[in-house]
Design a protein around this motif. Structure first.
Motif, PDB file in Angstrom:
ATOM      1  N   PRO A 156      25.464  20.300  27.342  1.00  0.00           N
ATOM      2  CA  PRO A 156      26.838  20.548  26.892  1.00  0.00           C
ATOM      3  C   PRO A 156      27.478  21.741  27.606  1.00  0.00           C
ATOM      4  CG  PRO A 156      25.312  20.494  25.034  1.00  0.00           C
ATOM      5  CD  PRO A 156      24.495  20.429  26.281  1.00  0.00           C
ATOM      6  N   PHE A 157      28.705  21.549  28.034  1.00  0.00           N
ATOM      7  CA  PHE A 157      29.472  22.637  28.638  1.00  0.00           C
ATOM      8  C   PHE A 157      30.880  22.711  28.061  1.00  0.00           C
ATOM      9  CE2 PHE A 157      30.317  18.957  31.200  1.00  0.00           C
ATOM     10  CZ  PHE A 157      31.647  19.073  31.572  1.00  0.00           C
ATOM     11  N   LEU A 158      31.441  21.587  27.614  1.00  0.00           N
ATOM     12  CA  LEU A 158      32.798  21.582  27.066  1.00  0.00           C
ATOM     13  C   LEU A 158      32.855  22.145  25.642  1.00  0.00           C
ATOM     14  CD1 LEU A 158      34.220  18.178  28.312  1.00  0.00           C
ATOM     15  CD2 LEU A 158      35.069  20.440  28.861  1.00  0.00           C
ATOM     16  N   LYS A 159      32.025  21.610  24.770  1.00  0.00           N
ATOM     17  CA  LYS A 159      32.065  22.051  23.376  1.00  0.00           C
ATOM     18  C   LYS A 159      31.722  23.538  23.235  1.00  0.00           C
ATOM     19  CE  LYS A 159      30.920  20.737  18.725  1.00  0.00           C
ATOM     20  NZ  LYS A 159      30.325  19.754  17.845  1.00  0.00           N
ATOM     21  N   PRO A 160      30.678  24.032  23.922  1.00  0.00           N
ATOM     22  CA  PRO A 160      30.418  25.473  23.846  1.00  0.00           C
ATOM     23  C   PRO A 160      31.578  26.304  24.395  1.00  0.00           C
ATOM     24  CG  PRO A 160      28.491  24.363  24.711  1.00  0.00           C
ATOM     25  CD  PRO A 160      29.585  23.342  24.631  1.00  0.00           C
ATOM     26  N   ALA A 161      32.238  25.808  25.438  1.00  0.00           N
ATOM     27  CA  ALA A 161      33.369  26.541  26.018  1.00  0.00           C
ATOM     28  C   ALA A 161      34.503  26.649  25.009  1.00  0.00           C
ATOM     29  CB  ALA A 161      33.855  25.857  27.285  1.00  0.00           C
ATOM     30  N   LYS A 162      34.726  25.578  24.273  1.00  0.00           N
ATOM     31  CA  LYS A 162      35.782  25.588  23.248  1.00  0.00           C
ATOM     32  C   LYS A 162      35.481  26.650  22.200  1.00  0.00           C
ATOM     33  CE  LYS A 162      37.764  22.695  19.658  1.00  0.00           C
ATOM     34  NZ  LYS A 162      37.643  21.456  18.914  1.00  0.00           N
ATOM     35  N   THR A 163      34.254  26.672  21.737  1.00  0.00           N
ATOM     36  CA  THR A 163      33.854  27.638  20.714  1.00  0.00           C
ATOM     37  C   THR A 163      33.896  29.069  21.244  1.00  0.00           C
ATOM     38  OG1 THR A 163      32.379  25.947  19.812  1.00  0.00           O
ATOM     39  CG2 THR A 163      32.020  28.207  19.072  1.00  0.00           C
ATOM     40  N   GLN A 164      33.376  29.264  22.456  1.00  0.00           N
ATOM     41  CA  GLN A 164      33.271  30.604  23.026  1.00  0.00           C
ATOM     42  C   GLN A 164      34.625  31.197  23.392  1.00  0.00           C
ATOM     43  OE1 GLN A 164      30.802  29.567  26.316  1.00  0.00           O
ATOM     44  NE2 GLN A 164      28.888  29.678  25.153  1.00  0.00           N
ATOM     45  N   SER A 165      35.582  30.370  23.768  1.00  0.00           N
ATOM     46  CA  SER A 165      36.859  30.898  24.251  1.00  0.00           C
ATOM     47  C   SER A 165      37.962  30.913  23.201  1.00  0.00           C
ATOM     48  CB  SER A 165      37.326  30.087  25.465  1.00  0.00           C
ATOM     49  OG  SER A 165      37.571  28.758  25.085  1.00  0.00           O
ATOM     50  N   ASN A 180      30.737  27.546  32.395  1.00  0.00           N
ATOM     51  CA  ASN A 180      29.715  26.745  31.706  1.00  0.00           C
ATOM     52  C   ASN A 180      29.283  25.555  32.558  1.00  0.00           C
ATOM     53  OD1 ASN A 180      29.958  28.478  29.552  1.00  0.00           O
ATOM     54  ND2 ASN A 180      30.668  26.952  28.107  1.00  0.00           N
ATOM     55  N   LEU A 181      30.242  24.911  33.229  1.00  0.00           N
ATOM     56  CA  LEU A 181      29.919  23.769  34.077  1.00  0.00           C
ATOM     57  C   LEU A 181      29.035  24.211  35.240  1.00  0.00           C
ATOM     58  CD1 LEU A 181      30.274  20.787  34.775  1.00  0.00           C
ATOM     59  CD2 LEU A 181      32.387  21.390  35.965  1.00  0.00           C
ATOM     60  N   SER A 182      29.371  25.315  35.863  1.00  0.00           N
ATOM     61  CA  SER A 182      28.553  25.828  36.968  1.00  0.00           C
ATOM     62  C   SER A 182      27.138  26.139  36.517  1.00  0.00           C
ATOM     63  CB  SER A 182      29.181  27.093  37.543  1.00  0.00           C
ATOM     64  OG  SER A 182      30.420  26.808  38.120  1.00  0.00           O
ATOM     65  N   ALA A 183      27.004  26.574  35.271  1.00  0.00           N
ATOM     66  CA  ALA A 183      25.685  26.936  34.753  1.00  0.00           C
ATOM     67  C   ALA A 183      24.806  25.724  34.484  1.00  0.00           C
ATOM     68  CB  ALA A 183      25.843  27.756  33.475  1.00  0.00           C
ATOM     69  N   VAL A 184      25.404  24.550  34.222  1.00  0.00           N
ATOM     70  CA  VAL A 184      24.583  23.389  33.875  1.00  0.00           C
ATOM     71  C   VAL A 184      24.408  22.393  35.014  1.00  0.00           C
ATOM     72  CG1 VAL A 184      25.152  23.534  31.429  1.00  0.00           C
ATOM     73  CG2 VAL A 184      26.460  21.994  32.883  1.00  0.00           C
ATOM     74  N   SER A 238      24.163  17.543  43.626  1.00  0.00           N
ATOM     75  CA  SER A 238      25.516  17.987  43.323  1.00  0.00           C
ATOM     76  C   SER A 238      26.300  18.286  44.596  1.00  0.00           C
ATOM     77  CB  SER A 238      25.475  19.245  42.452  1.00  0.00           C
ATOM     78  OG  SER A 238      26.775  19.746  42.267  1.00  0.00           O
ATOM     79  N   THR A 239      27.529  17.795  44.649  1.00  0.00           N
ATOM     80  CA  THR A 239      28.401  18.023  45.807  1.00  0.00           C
ATOM     81  C   THR A 239      29.458  19.076  45.499  1.00  0.00           C
ATOM     82  OG1 THR A 239      29.938  16.302  45.097  1.00  0.00           O
ATOM     83  CG2 THR A 239      28.136  15.636  46.563  1.00  0.00           C
ATOM     84  N   GLY A 240      29.598  19.464  44.237  1.00  0.00           N
ATOM     85  CA  GLY A 240      30.627  20.413  43.840  1.00  0.00           C
ATOM     86  C   GLY A 240      31.965  19.748  43.571  1.00  0.00           C
ATOM     87  N   GLU A 241      32.012  18.426  43.717  1.00  0.00           N
ATOM     88  CA  GLU A 241      33.270  17.705  43.524  1.00  0.00           C
ATOM     89  C   GLU A 241      33.731  17.748  42.069  1.00  0.00           C
ATOM     90  OE1 GLU A 241      35.244  13.411  44.709  1.00  0.00           O
ATOM     91  OE2 GLU A 241      33.183  13.821  45.265  1.00  0.00           O
ATOM     92  N   LEU A 242      32.801  17.673  41.138  1.00  0.00           N
ATOM     93  CA  LEU A 242      33.172  17.717  39.716  1.00  0.00           C
ATOM     94  C   LEU A 242      33.794  19.067  39.372  1.00  0.00           C
ATOM     95  CD1 LEU A 242      33.103  16.137  37.043  1.00  0.00           C
ATOM     96  CD2 LEU A 242      30.905  17.220  36.575  1.00  0.00           C
ATOM     97  N   GLU A 243      33.178  20.127  39.848  1.00  0.00           N
ATOM     98  CA  GLU A 243      33.707  21.468  39.572  1.00  0.00           C
ATOM     99  C   GLU A 243      35.079  21.669  40.204  1.00  0.00           C
ATOM    100  OE1 GLU A 243      30.855  24.776  39.880  1.00  0.00           O
ATOM    101  OE2 GLU A 243      29.344  23.218  40.169  1.00  0.00           O
ATOM    102  N   SER A 244      35.273  21.154  41.397  1.00  0.00           N
ATOM    103  CA  SER A 244      36.563  21.341  42.060  1.00  0.00           C
ATOM    104  C   SER A 244      37.656  20.468  41.446  1.00  0.00           C
ATOM    105  CB  SER A 244      36.443  21.071  43.553  1.00  0.00           C
ATOM    106  OG  SER A 244      36.110  19.728  43.794  1.00  0.00           O
ATOM    107  N   ALA A 245      37.274  19.403  40.738  1.00  0.00           N
ATOM    108  CA  ALA A 245      38.255  18.516  40.107  1.00  0.00           C
ATOM    109  C   ALA A 245      38.728  19.055  38.764  1.00  0.00           C
ATOM    110  CB  ALA A 245      37.659  17.128  39.914  1.00  0.00           C
ATOM    111  N   ILE A 253      31.229  11.202  34.697  1.00  0.00           N
ATOM    112  CA  ILE A 253      30.142  12.119  35.047  1.00  0.00           C
ATOM    113  C   ILE A 253      30.119  13.302  34.090  1.00  0.00           C
ATOM    114  CG2 ILE A 253      29.309  13.697  36.835  1.00  0.00           C
ATOM    115  CD1 ILE A 253      30.288  11.588  38.860  1.00  0.00           C
ATOM    116  N   ALA A 254      31.298  13.822  33.754  1.00  0.00           N
ATOM    117  CA  ALA A 254      31.370  14.933  32.802  1.00  0.00           C
ATOM    118  C   ALA A 254      30.834  14.508  31.442  1.00  0.00           C
ATOM    119  CB  ALA A 254      32.809  15.427  32.678  1.00  0.00           C
ATOM    120  N   ASN A 255      31.141  13.288  31.023  1.00  0.00           N
ATOM    121  CA  ASN A 255      30.666  12.769  29.739  1.00  0.00           C
ATOM    122  C   ASN A 255      29.145  12.643  29.741  1.00  0.00           C
ATOM    123  OD1 ASN A 255      31.075  11.710  27.112  1.00  0.00           O
ATOM    124  ND2 ASN A 255      30.831   9.639  27.918  1.00  0.00           N
ATOM    125  N   ILE A 256      28.577  12.161  30.836  1.00  0.00           N
ATOM    126  CA  ILE A 256      27.120  12.042  30.937  1.00  0.00           C
ATOM    127  C   ILE A 256      26.478  13.421  30.893  1.00  0.00           C
ATOM    128  CG2 ILE A 256      25.229  11.389  32.481  1.00  0.00           C
ATOM    129  CD1 ILE A 256      27.012   8.991  33.355  1.00  0.00           C
TER     130      ILE A 256
END
Length: 144
Positions: A116-125, A45-49, A60-67, A101-104
């Motif tokens: 949104p990427f966290l809340k949908p992930a919670k519901t979907q998984s 979901n994060l990669s998609a948004v 984007s540097t990809g740092e958020l995804e790698s963290a 950054i994730a919150n923003i």
């Protein structure tokens, strides 16, 4: 008044007692298995948004995804169960906060719509996570 007495099979009682002794070993493995399911959904979901639908080219540097990662399973402080978390390692290379950054991204800010990427992930998984953890628990119990 009638009285009934039932005796449990010895094998079953032995398994239950061994399960009780190994709970602290089994529960972290079960939680980590379920956490991996949620982590993969959050990553996708994060990669998609990230960087999508912006007016300007993405920086984007990809740092958020790698963290993004999974904490070890630990007992809760109040002793009411166990806990495992999907979250971001801190700090960023520039000294900023990945959580900020994730919150923003999740909720947006003035001039930046939410993605949104966290809340949908919670519901979907949720269902897949529960099924995976149940299967892992069954496997662990059979192994006793």
């Amino acid at each position: 008044m009638a009285r009934a007495e039932m005796k449990m099979p010895e094998e079953f009682l032995l398994k239950v007692s061994r399960l009780n002794e190994k709970t602290d070993e089994i529960l972290p493995r079960v939680l980590e298995t379920g956490g991996q399911v949620v982590l993969e959904r959050v990553k996708s979901n994060l990669s998609a948004v990230v960087g999508k639908g912006t007016k300007n080219p993405s920086r984007s540097t990809g740092e958020l995804e790698s963290a993004l990662g999974l904490s070890p399973a630990k007992p809760k402080r109040d002793g009411s169960g166990w806990d495992i978390k999907v979250g971001f390692a801190e700090p960023r290379s520039g000294g900023g906060s990945n959580a900020k950054i994730a919150n923003i991204l999740e909720y947006g800010k003035h001039g930046q719509p939410p993605k949104p990427f966290l809340k949908p992930a919670k519901t979907q998984s949720r269902k897949a996570c529960i099924e995976t953890m149940e299967a892992k628990l069954d496997e662990e119990v059979r192994g006793i």
